[in-house]
Scaffold this active site. Sequence first.
Site, PDB file in Angstrom:
ATOM      1  N   HIS A  47       0.832  -1.211   0.000  1.00  0.00           N
ATOM      2  CA  HIS A  47       0.000   0.000   0.000  1.00  0.00           C
ATOM      3  C   HIS A  47       0.866   1.260   0.000  1.00  0.00           C
ATOM      4  O   HIS A  47       0.569   2.239   0.678  1.00  0.00           O
ATOM      5  CB  HIS A  47      -0.961  -0.038   1.196  1.00  0.00           C
ATOM      6  CG  HIS A  47      -1.877  -1.226   1.138  1.00  0.00           C
ATOM      7  ND1 HIS A  47      -3.170  -1.153   0.674  1.00  0.00           N
ATOM      8  CD2 HIS A  47      -1.662  -2.534   1.441  1.00  0.00           C
ATOM      9  CE1 HIS A  47      -3.718  -2.367   0.715  1.00  0.00           C
ATOM     10  NE2 HIS A  47      -2.812  -3.215   1.169  1.00  0.00           N
ATOM     11  N   HIS A  73      -7.997  -6.728   1.651  1.00  0.00           N
ATOM     12  CA  HIS A  73      -7.410  -5.785   2.606  1.00  0.00           C
ATOM     13  C   HIS A  73      -8.237  -5.679   3.892  1.00  0.00           C
ATOM     14  O   HIS A  73      -7.700  -5.600   4.989  1.00  0.00           O
ATOM     15  CB  HIS A  73      -7.285  -4.419   1.923  1.00  0.00           C
ATOM     16  CG  HIS A  73      -6.443  -3.413   2.644  1.00  0.00           C
ATOM     17  ND1 HIS A  73      -5.389  -3.735   3.456  1.00  0.00           N
ATOM     18  CD2 HIS A  73      -6.511  -2.050   2.660  1.00  0.00           C
ATOM     19  CE1 HIS A  73      -4.852  -2.638   3.948  1.00  0.00           C
ATOM     20  NE2 HIS A  73      -5.512  -1.605   3.494  1.00  0.00           N
ATOM     21  N   GLU A 114      -5.818   4.275  -4.415  1.00  0.00           N
ATOM     22  CA  GLU A 114      -5.422   5.286  -3.426  1.00  0.00           C
ATOM     23  C   GLU A 114      -4.077   5.886  -3.815  1.00  0.00           C
ATOM     24  O   GLU A 114      -3.282   5.263  -4.510  1.00  0.00           O
ATOM     25  CB  GLU A 114      -5.330   4.641  -2.037  1.00  0.00           C
ATOM     26  CG  GLU A 114      -6.673   4.116  -1.546  1.00  0.00           C
ATOM     27  CD  GLU A 114      -6.584   3.293  -0.272  1.00  0.00           C
ATOM     28  OE1 GLU A 114      -7.527   3.349   0.526  1.00  0.00           O
ATOM     29  OE2 GLU A 114      -5.578   2.574  -0.089  1.00  0.00           O
TER      30      GLU A 114
HETATM   31 ZN    ZN Z   1      -4.466   0.789   0.525  1.00  0.00          ZN
END
Ligand code: ZN
Length: 210
Positions: free
Chosen positions: A49, A59, A176
């Site tokens: 991540h 996750h 993200e």
């Molecule tokens: Zn993440």
Amino acid sequence: MKRPWKCVSVPLRDGMIHWPGDPACQIQRVNKMEEGAVCNLTHLSLSAHTGTHMDAPRHFIADGMTMEKMPLEPVIGRCRVIELADVVDQITADDLRVIKFAVGQRVLFKTRNSTRSWAMSEFDKDFISIRADAAQYLVEQKVATVGVDYLSIGGYEKDGVETHQIMLGAGIWVIEGLNLAEVKAGFYDMICLPLKIDGADGAPCRVVLR
Ligand SMILES: [Zn+2]
């Protein structure tokens, strides 16, 4: 003629900013030609991540899908960049109700994070995130993919766990760590290809828009 592709991934760098508590990103050249090696060779050590990356359902969902099984449709095709310049805390369901979403849409949210958070020398604990009620609203709108411009869809020491559980639990694919500073609101072609890491709960990805 189509415009050139624009990269909206952040560069991976040794010692770069990461989520507090996650392993640091280490990038070291272990073979150096200037020291007599026949080639240069770099060793990477990082969390899945780190920087611009995707979250797999695994996750936050114990038996959720892992990265290598991700279908390609959520990450390749038309996408919509939505700018929420006025949000100063969290994106709420009320912020989203004025937007018309389409079923299966790929949506990237541009906030002040793109210019503010990435310019900071430390992790920005006050980055703009998606509040749980907004996460639920996105699930109800049946969007396929949601991208955000800092390291998590959910807030730091806020309802981040809930936001992840709601969106990943509903099968939304999450990107993200985008930097959308150079991109205006509107519709784009998107290619986002996360590394094919067997069994992984996430993976760094390169994302380009045109
Ligand atoms: Zn993440």
